[in-house]
Each structure stands twice: as structure tokens, then as C-alpha cells.
Design an enzyme around this catalytic site. Structure first.
Site, mmCIF file in Angstrom:
data_model
loop_
_atom_site.group_PDB
_atom_site.id
_atom_site.type_symbol
_atom_site.label_atom_id
_atom_site.label_comp_id
_atom_site.label_asym_id
_atom_site.label_seq_id
_atom_site.Cartn_x
_atom_site.Cartn_y
_atom_site.Cartn_z
ATOM 1 N N ARG A 59 -29.572 74.881 0.615
ATOM 2 C CA ARG A 59 -29.866 75.826 0.051
ATOM 3 C C ARG A 59 -28.960 76.642 2.002
ATOM 4 O O ARG A 59 -29.395 76.107 2.915
ATOM 5 C CB ARG A 59 -31.386 76.437 0.546
ATOM 6 C CG ARG A 59 -31.363 77.974 0.368
ATOM 7 C CD ARG A 59 -32.787 78.085 0.438
ATOM 8 N NE ARG A 59 -33.620 78.727 0.166
ATOM 9 C CZ ARG A 59 -34.404 79.084 1.451
ATOM 10 N NH1 ARG A 59 -35.040 79.691 -0.474
ATOM 11 N NH2 ARG A 59 -34.525 79.654 2.351
ATOM 12 N N ASP A 83 -40.401 74.425 5.019
ATOM 13 C CA ASP A 83 -39.663 73.565 4.702
ATOM 14 C C ASP A 83 -40.153 72.026 4.244
ATOM 15 O O ASP A 83 -40.107 71.466 4.728
ATOM 16 C CB ASP A 83 -38.233 73.410 5.819
ATOM 17 C CG ASP A 83 -37.481 73.192 5.621
ATOM 18 O OD1 ASP A 83 -36.008 73.439 5.335
ATOM 19 O OD2 ASP A 83 -36.950 72.093 4.603
ATOM 20 N N ASP A 103 -37.824 69.595 6.001
ATOM 21 C CA ASP A 103 -38.204 68.726 6.562
ATOM 22 C C ASP A 103 -39.685 67.917 6.936
ATOM 23 O O ASP A 103 -39.957 67.591 7.691
ATOM 24 C CB ASP A 103 -38.520 70.099 8.048
ATOM 25 C CG ASP A 103 -37.210 71.016 7.766
ATOM 26 O OD1 ASP A 103 -35.790 70.110 7.663
ATOM 27 O OD2 ASP A 103 -36.458 71.883 8.909
ATOM 28 N N THR A 108 -27.337 82.601 4.471
ATOM 29 C CA THR A 108 -26.557 84.207 2.820
ATOM 30 C C THR A 108 -27.649 83.087 2.181
ATOM 31 O O THR A 108 -27.302 83.745 0.733
ATOM 32 C CB THR A 108 -24.888 83.407 3.365
ATOM 33 O OG1 THR A 108 -25.328 81.953 2.384
ATOM 34 C CG2 THR A 108 -24.224 83.297 4.676
HETATM 35 O O1 LIG Z 1 -35.157 78.673 -4.697
HETATM 36 P P1 LIG Z 1 -34.169 78.299 -3.044
HETATM 37 O O2 LIG Z 1 -33.878 79.906 -2.615
HETATM 38 O O3 LIG Z 1 -33.578 77.777 -2.975
HETATM 39 O O4 LIG Z 1 -34.747 77.525 -2.297
HETATM 40 C C1 LIG Z 1 -35.805 76.420 -2.473
HETATM 41 C C2 LIG Z 1 -34.432 74.732 -2.128
HETATM 42 O O5 LIG Z 1 -34.500 74.987 -0.909
HETATM 43 C C3 LIG Z 1 -34.995 73.677 -0.637
HETATM 44 O O6 LIG Z 1 -33.875 72.604 0.008
HETATM 45 P P2 LIG Z 1 -33.529 72.906 1.205
HETATM 46 O O7 LIG Z 1 -31.908 73.379 0.785
HETATM 47 O O8 LIG Z 1 -34.182 73.227 2.222
HETATM 48 O O9 LIG Z 1 -32.439 71.278 1.247
HETATM 49 P P3 LIG Z 1 -33.426 69.707 1.158
HETATM 50 O O10 LIG Z 1 -34.234 69.667 0.594
HETATM 51 O O11 LIG Z 1 -32.509 69.641 2.046
HETATM 52 O O12 LIG Z 1 -34.806 70.930 2.908
HETATM 53 C C4 LIG Z 1 -36.378 72.859 -1.787
HETATM 54 O O13 LIG Z 1 -36.030 71.811 -1.773
HETATM 55 C C5 LIG Z 1 -34.870 73.361 -2.992
HETATM 56 O O14 LIG Z 1 -34.151 72.911 -3.116
HETATM 57 O O1 LIG Z 2 -41.104 77.724 1.170
HETATM 58 C C1 LIG Z 2 -39.722 77.371 1.620
HETATM 59 C C2 LIG Z 2 -38.555 77.680 0.781
HETATM 60 C C3 LIG Z 2 -37.497 77.274 0.614
HETATM 61 N N1 LIG Z 2 -37.469 75.977 0.933
HETATM 62 C C4 LIG Z 2 -38.499 75.577 1.335
HETATM 63 O O2 LIG Z 2 -38.643 74.082 1.720
HETATM 64 N N2 LIG Z 2 -39.369 76.032 1.370
HETATM 65 MG MG LIG Z 3 -34.962 72.266 3.598
#
Ligand SMILES: O=P(O)(O)OC[C@H]1O[C@H](OP(=O)(O)OP(=O)(O)O)[C@H](O)[C@@H]1O
Ligand SMILES: O=c1cc[nH]c(=O)[nH]1
Ligand SMILES: [Mg+2]
Length: 211
Positions: free
Chosen positions: A103, A201, A204, A107
Site C-alpha cells: 500500500r 505496521d 515492520d 495515496t
Molecule cells: O487494507 P489496506 O488499507 O490495503 O491496508 C492493509 C495492508 O497494509 C499492510 O501491508 P503493507 O502495504 O504495509 O505491506 P507490508 O506487508 O510489506 O508491510 C497489511 O499487511 C495489508 O496488506
Molecule cells: O494499521 C495498519 C494499517 C495498514 N497496515 C498495517 O500494517 N497496519
Molecule cells: Mg507494512
């Protein structure tokens, strides 16, 4: 779309430790695995089985085995990868495919940066793993992708969901076969579209911060 929130004191307890900002990465990873195994028990209630004849030490009897093709488990990278071990512990013969999605935090657009899945998912039962359902954008893209490949029944296992994301998915996928199994439905999204109270997150906390 069917949403199930697992109401169990052990789930609530493990989730509380997971949310704590002082919980370290190694403990966080362990707790995610344990929680997923508990959620997977509920999420696989409808997994397809077929009769199997066996012989016990006493007599012949009919039991069940998982039908073929085997269920397909799809962790959404990165954070969903932390859920894979907990899922395959319960369903060790499942096949595993991968979707890499991120994500854009400014944006909120979703980019798909990796995909390793069978081309044809016709008739397959698919279990999608992603700990966080925030705006719902990532799951929406993942589900559309899997349907385009022919998936028949999709179950998403998430740790936390925001009501806003669930409502957005419901609006788009309302009368589809999608099920969502959660450890908790949280209160809301904040101004950065993070889940509140949430756990921060998830990627992270599992794997460390990337730029
Ligand atoms: O419902 P949304 O608003 O789409 O957000 C949720 C997404 O955000 C996080 O991933 P992230 O994009 O942070 O990627 P990552 O797992 O690599 O940290 C999480 O693991 C979901 O995939
Ligand atoms: O709270 C949140 C939202 C999106 N992605 C995450 O990892 N945590
Ligand atoms: Mg993430």
C-alpha cells in the site's frame, strides 16, 4: 460476504500481547503464528473432504481426507508471510502461492510487485493470509486477482479489521462467496488509515522498517 470474529479468551489474550508496543519482534512472530493456527481452525470449517476407507486394528471404517485439488494458501507479502507457518501447521498438505502487494502510504494505492500462483484456479478453495484489513484496498485487489484466475471459494484470515474496510469490501463483494475470519474488529481508521487501536505496521513489527 460473511464475517466471523473469533470470540475466545485465548485469542483475546494473545492479541493483547501482540498489540503492546513493547512486544519484541521474536515474540510478535510467535504470537502471530499461534493466533493464525487458532483462526485457521475456524476458517477451515468448510474445507472440502471426501470419504476415505481405512482399516483400524479392529475393523474397516470410513473416514475423510482432504479433497483434491488441495486447498491453496496465499500469504500476501510481506506481513502475510508471518502467518504462513501457523496455517500450514494445521493444513500441512495445502499448496502455497504468493502475492506481493504494498500500500502506498501517501495515496493508499495498491501495487502488486510479485505473483507466484497457478495460472488456473478453477474450482479451487483459496485461503488468503493478511494480518491487517485497513481500508480493504489490498484484500479487494487480491480477491479480484484470484477470482480472475478462476478461484471458487475465497476465505481471508486476518488478525484485525477496521469497520471502514469491512464496509468497503461488503459494498464491492457483497453477494460473493468470500468469507473473512478475524481475531478482532477494531474501532476505526486514523487519519493515516492505520487501524485503531490496532498494532501498528504489521510488516515492520514482523520484519523491521523498510524505506
Ligand atoms: O487494507 P489496506 O488499507 O490495503 O491496508 C492493509 C495492508 O497494509 C499492510 O501491508 P503493507 O502495504 O504495509 O505491506 P507490508 O506487508 O510489506 O508491510 C497489511 O499487511 C495489508 O496488506
Ligand atoms: O494499521 C495498519 C494499517 C495498514 N497496515 C498495517 O500494517 N497496519
Ligand atoms: Mg507494512
Amino acid at each position: 460476504m460473511r464475517v466471523t470474529v473469533l470470540d475466545h479468551p485465548l485469542v483475546a489474550h494473545k492479541l493483547t500481547v501482540l498489540r503492546d508496543k513493547d512486544t519484541t519482534s521474536p515474540v510478535f512472530r510467535l504470537l502471530v503464528e499461534e493466533l493464525v493456527t487458532l483462526l485457521a481452525y475456524e476458517a477451515t470449517r468448510q474445507v472440502r473432504v471426501e470419504p476415505v476407507e481405512i482399516e483400524t486394528p479392529v475393523t474397516r471404517t470410513t473416514g475423510v481426507g482432504l479433497s483434491k485439488p488441495r486447498p491453496l494458501v496465499v500469504p500476501i507479502l510481506r506481513a502475510g508471510l508471518g502467518m504462513l507457518e501457523g496455517m500450514t501447521r494445521l493444513v500441512p498438505t495445502a499448496e502455497v502461492g504468493f502475492l506481493g502487494m504494498a500500500r502506498n502510504e501517501d495515496t493508499l494505492d495498491i501495487i502488486t510487485y510479485a505473483e507466484r500462483l497457478p495460472d488456473d484456479l478453477t474450482g479451487r478453495q483459496v485461503f488468503v493470509l493478511d494480518p491487517m484489513l485497513a481500508t480493504g484496498g489490498t484484500l479487494r485487489e487480491a480477491i479480484k486477482f484470484l477470482y480472475r484466475r478462476g478461484a471458487e471459494q475465497i476465505t481471508c484470515i486476518c488478525l484485525l479489521a477496521a469497520p471502514e474496510g469491512l464496509a468497503a469490501l461488503e459494498e464491492e463483494l457483497g453477494d460473493s462467496e468470500v468469507s473473512i475470519v478475524l481475531a478482532a474488529r477494531d474501532e476505526r481508521l486514523n487519519e493515516k488509515s492505520y487501524i485503531v487501536p490496532g498494532l501498528g505496521d504489521a510488516g515492520d513489527r514482523l520484519y523491521g522498517v523498510v524505506d
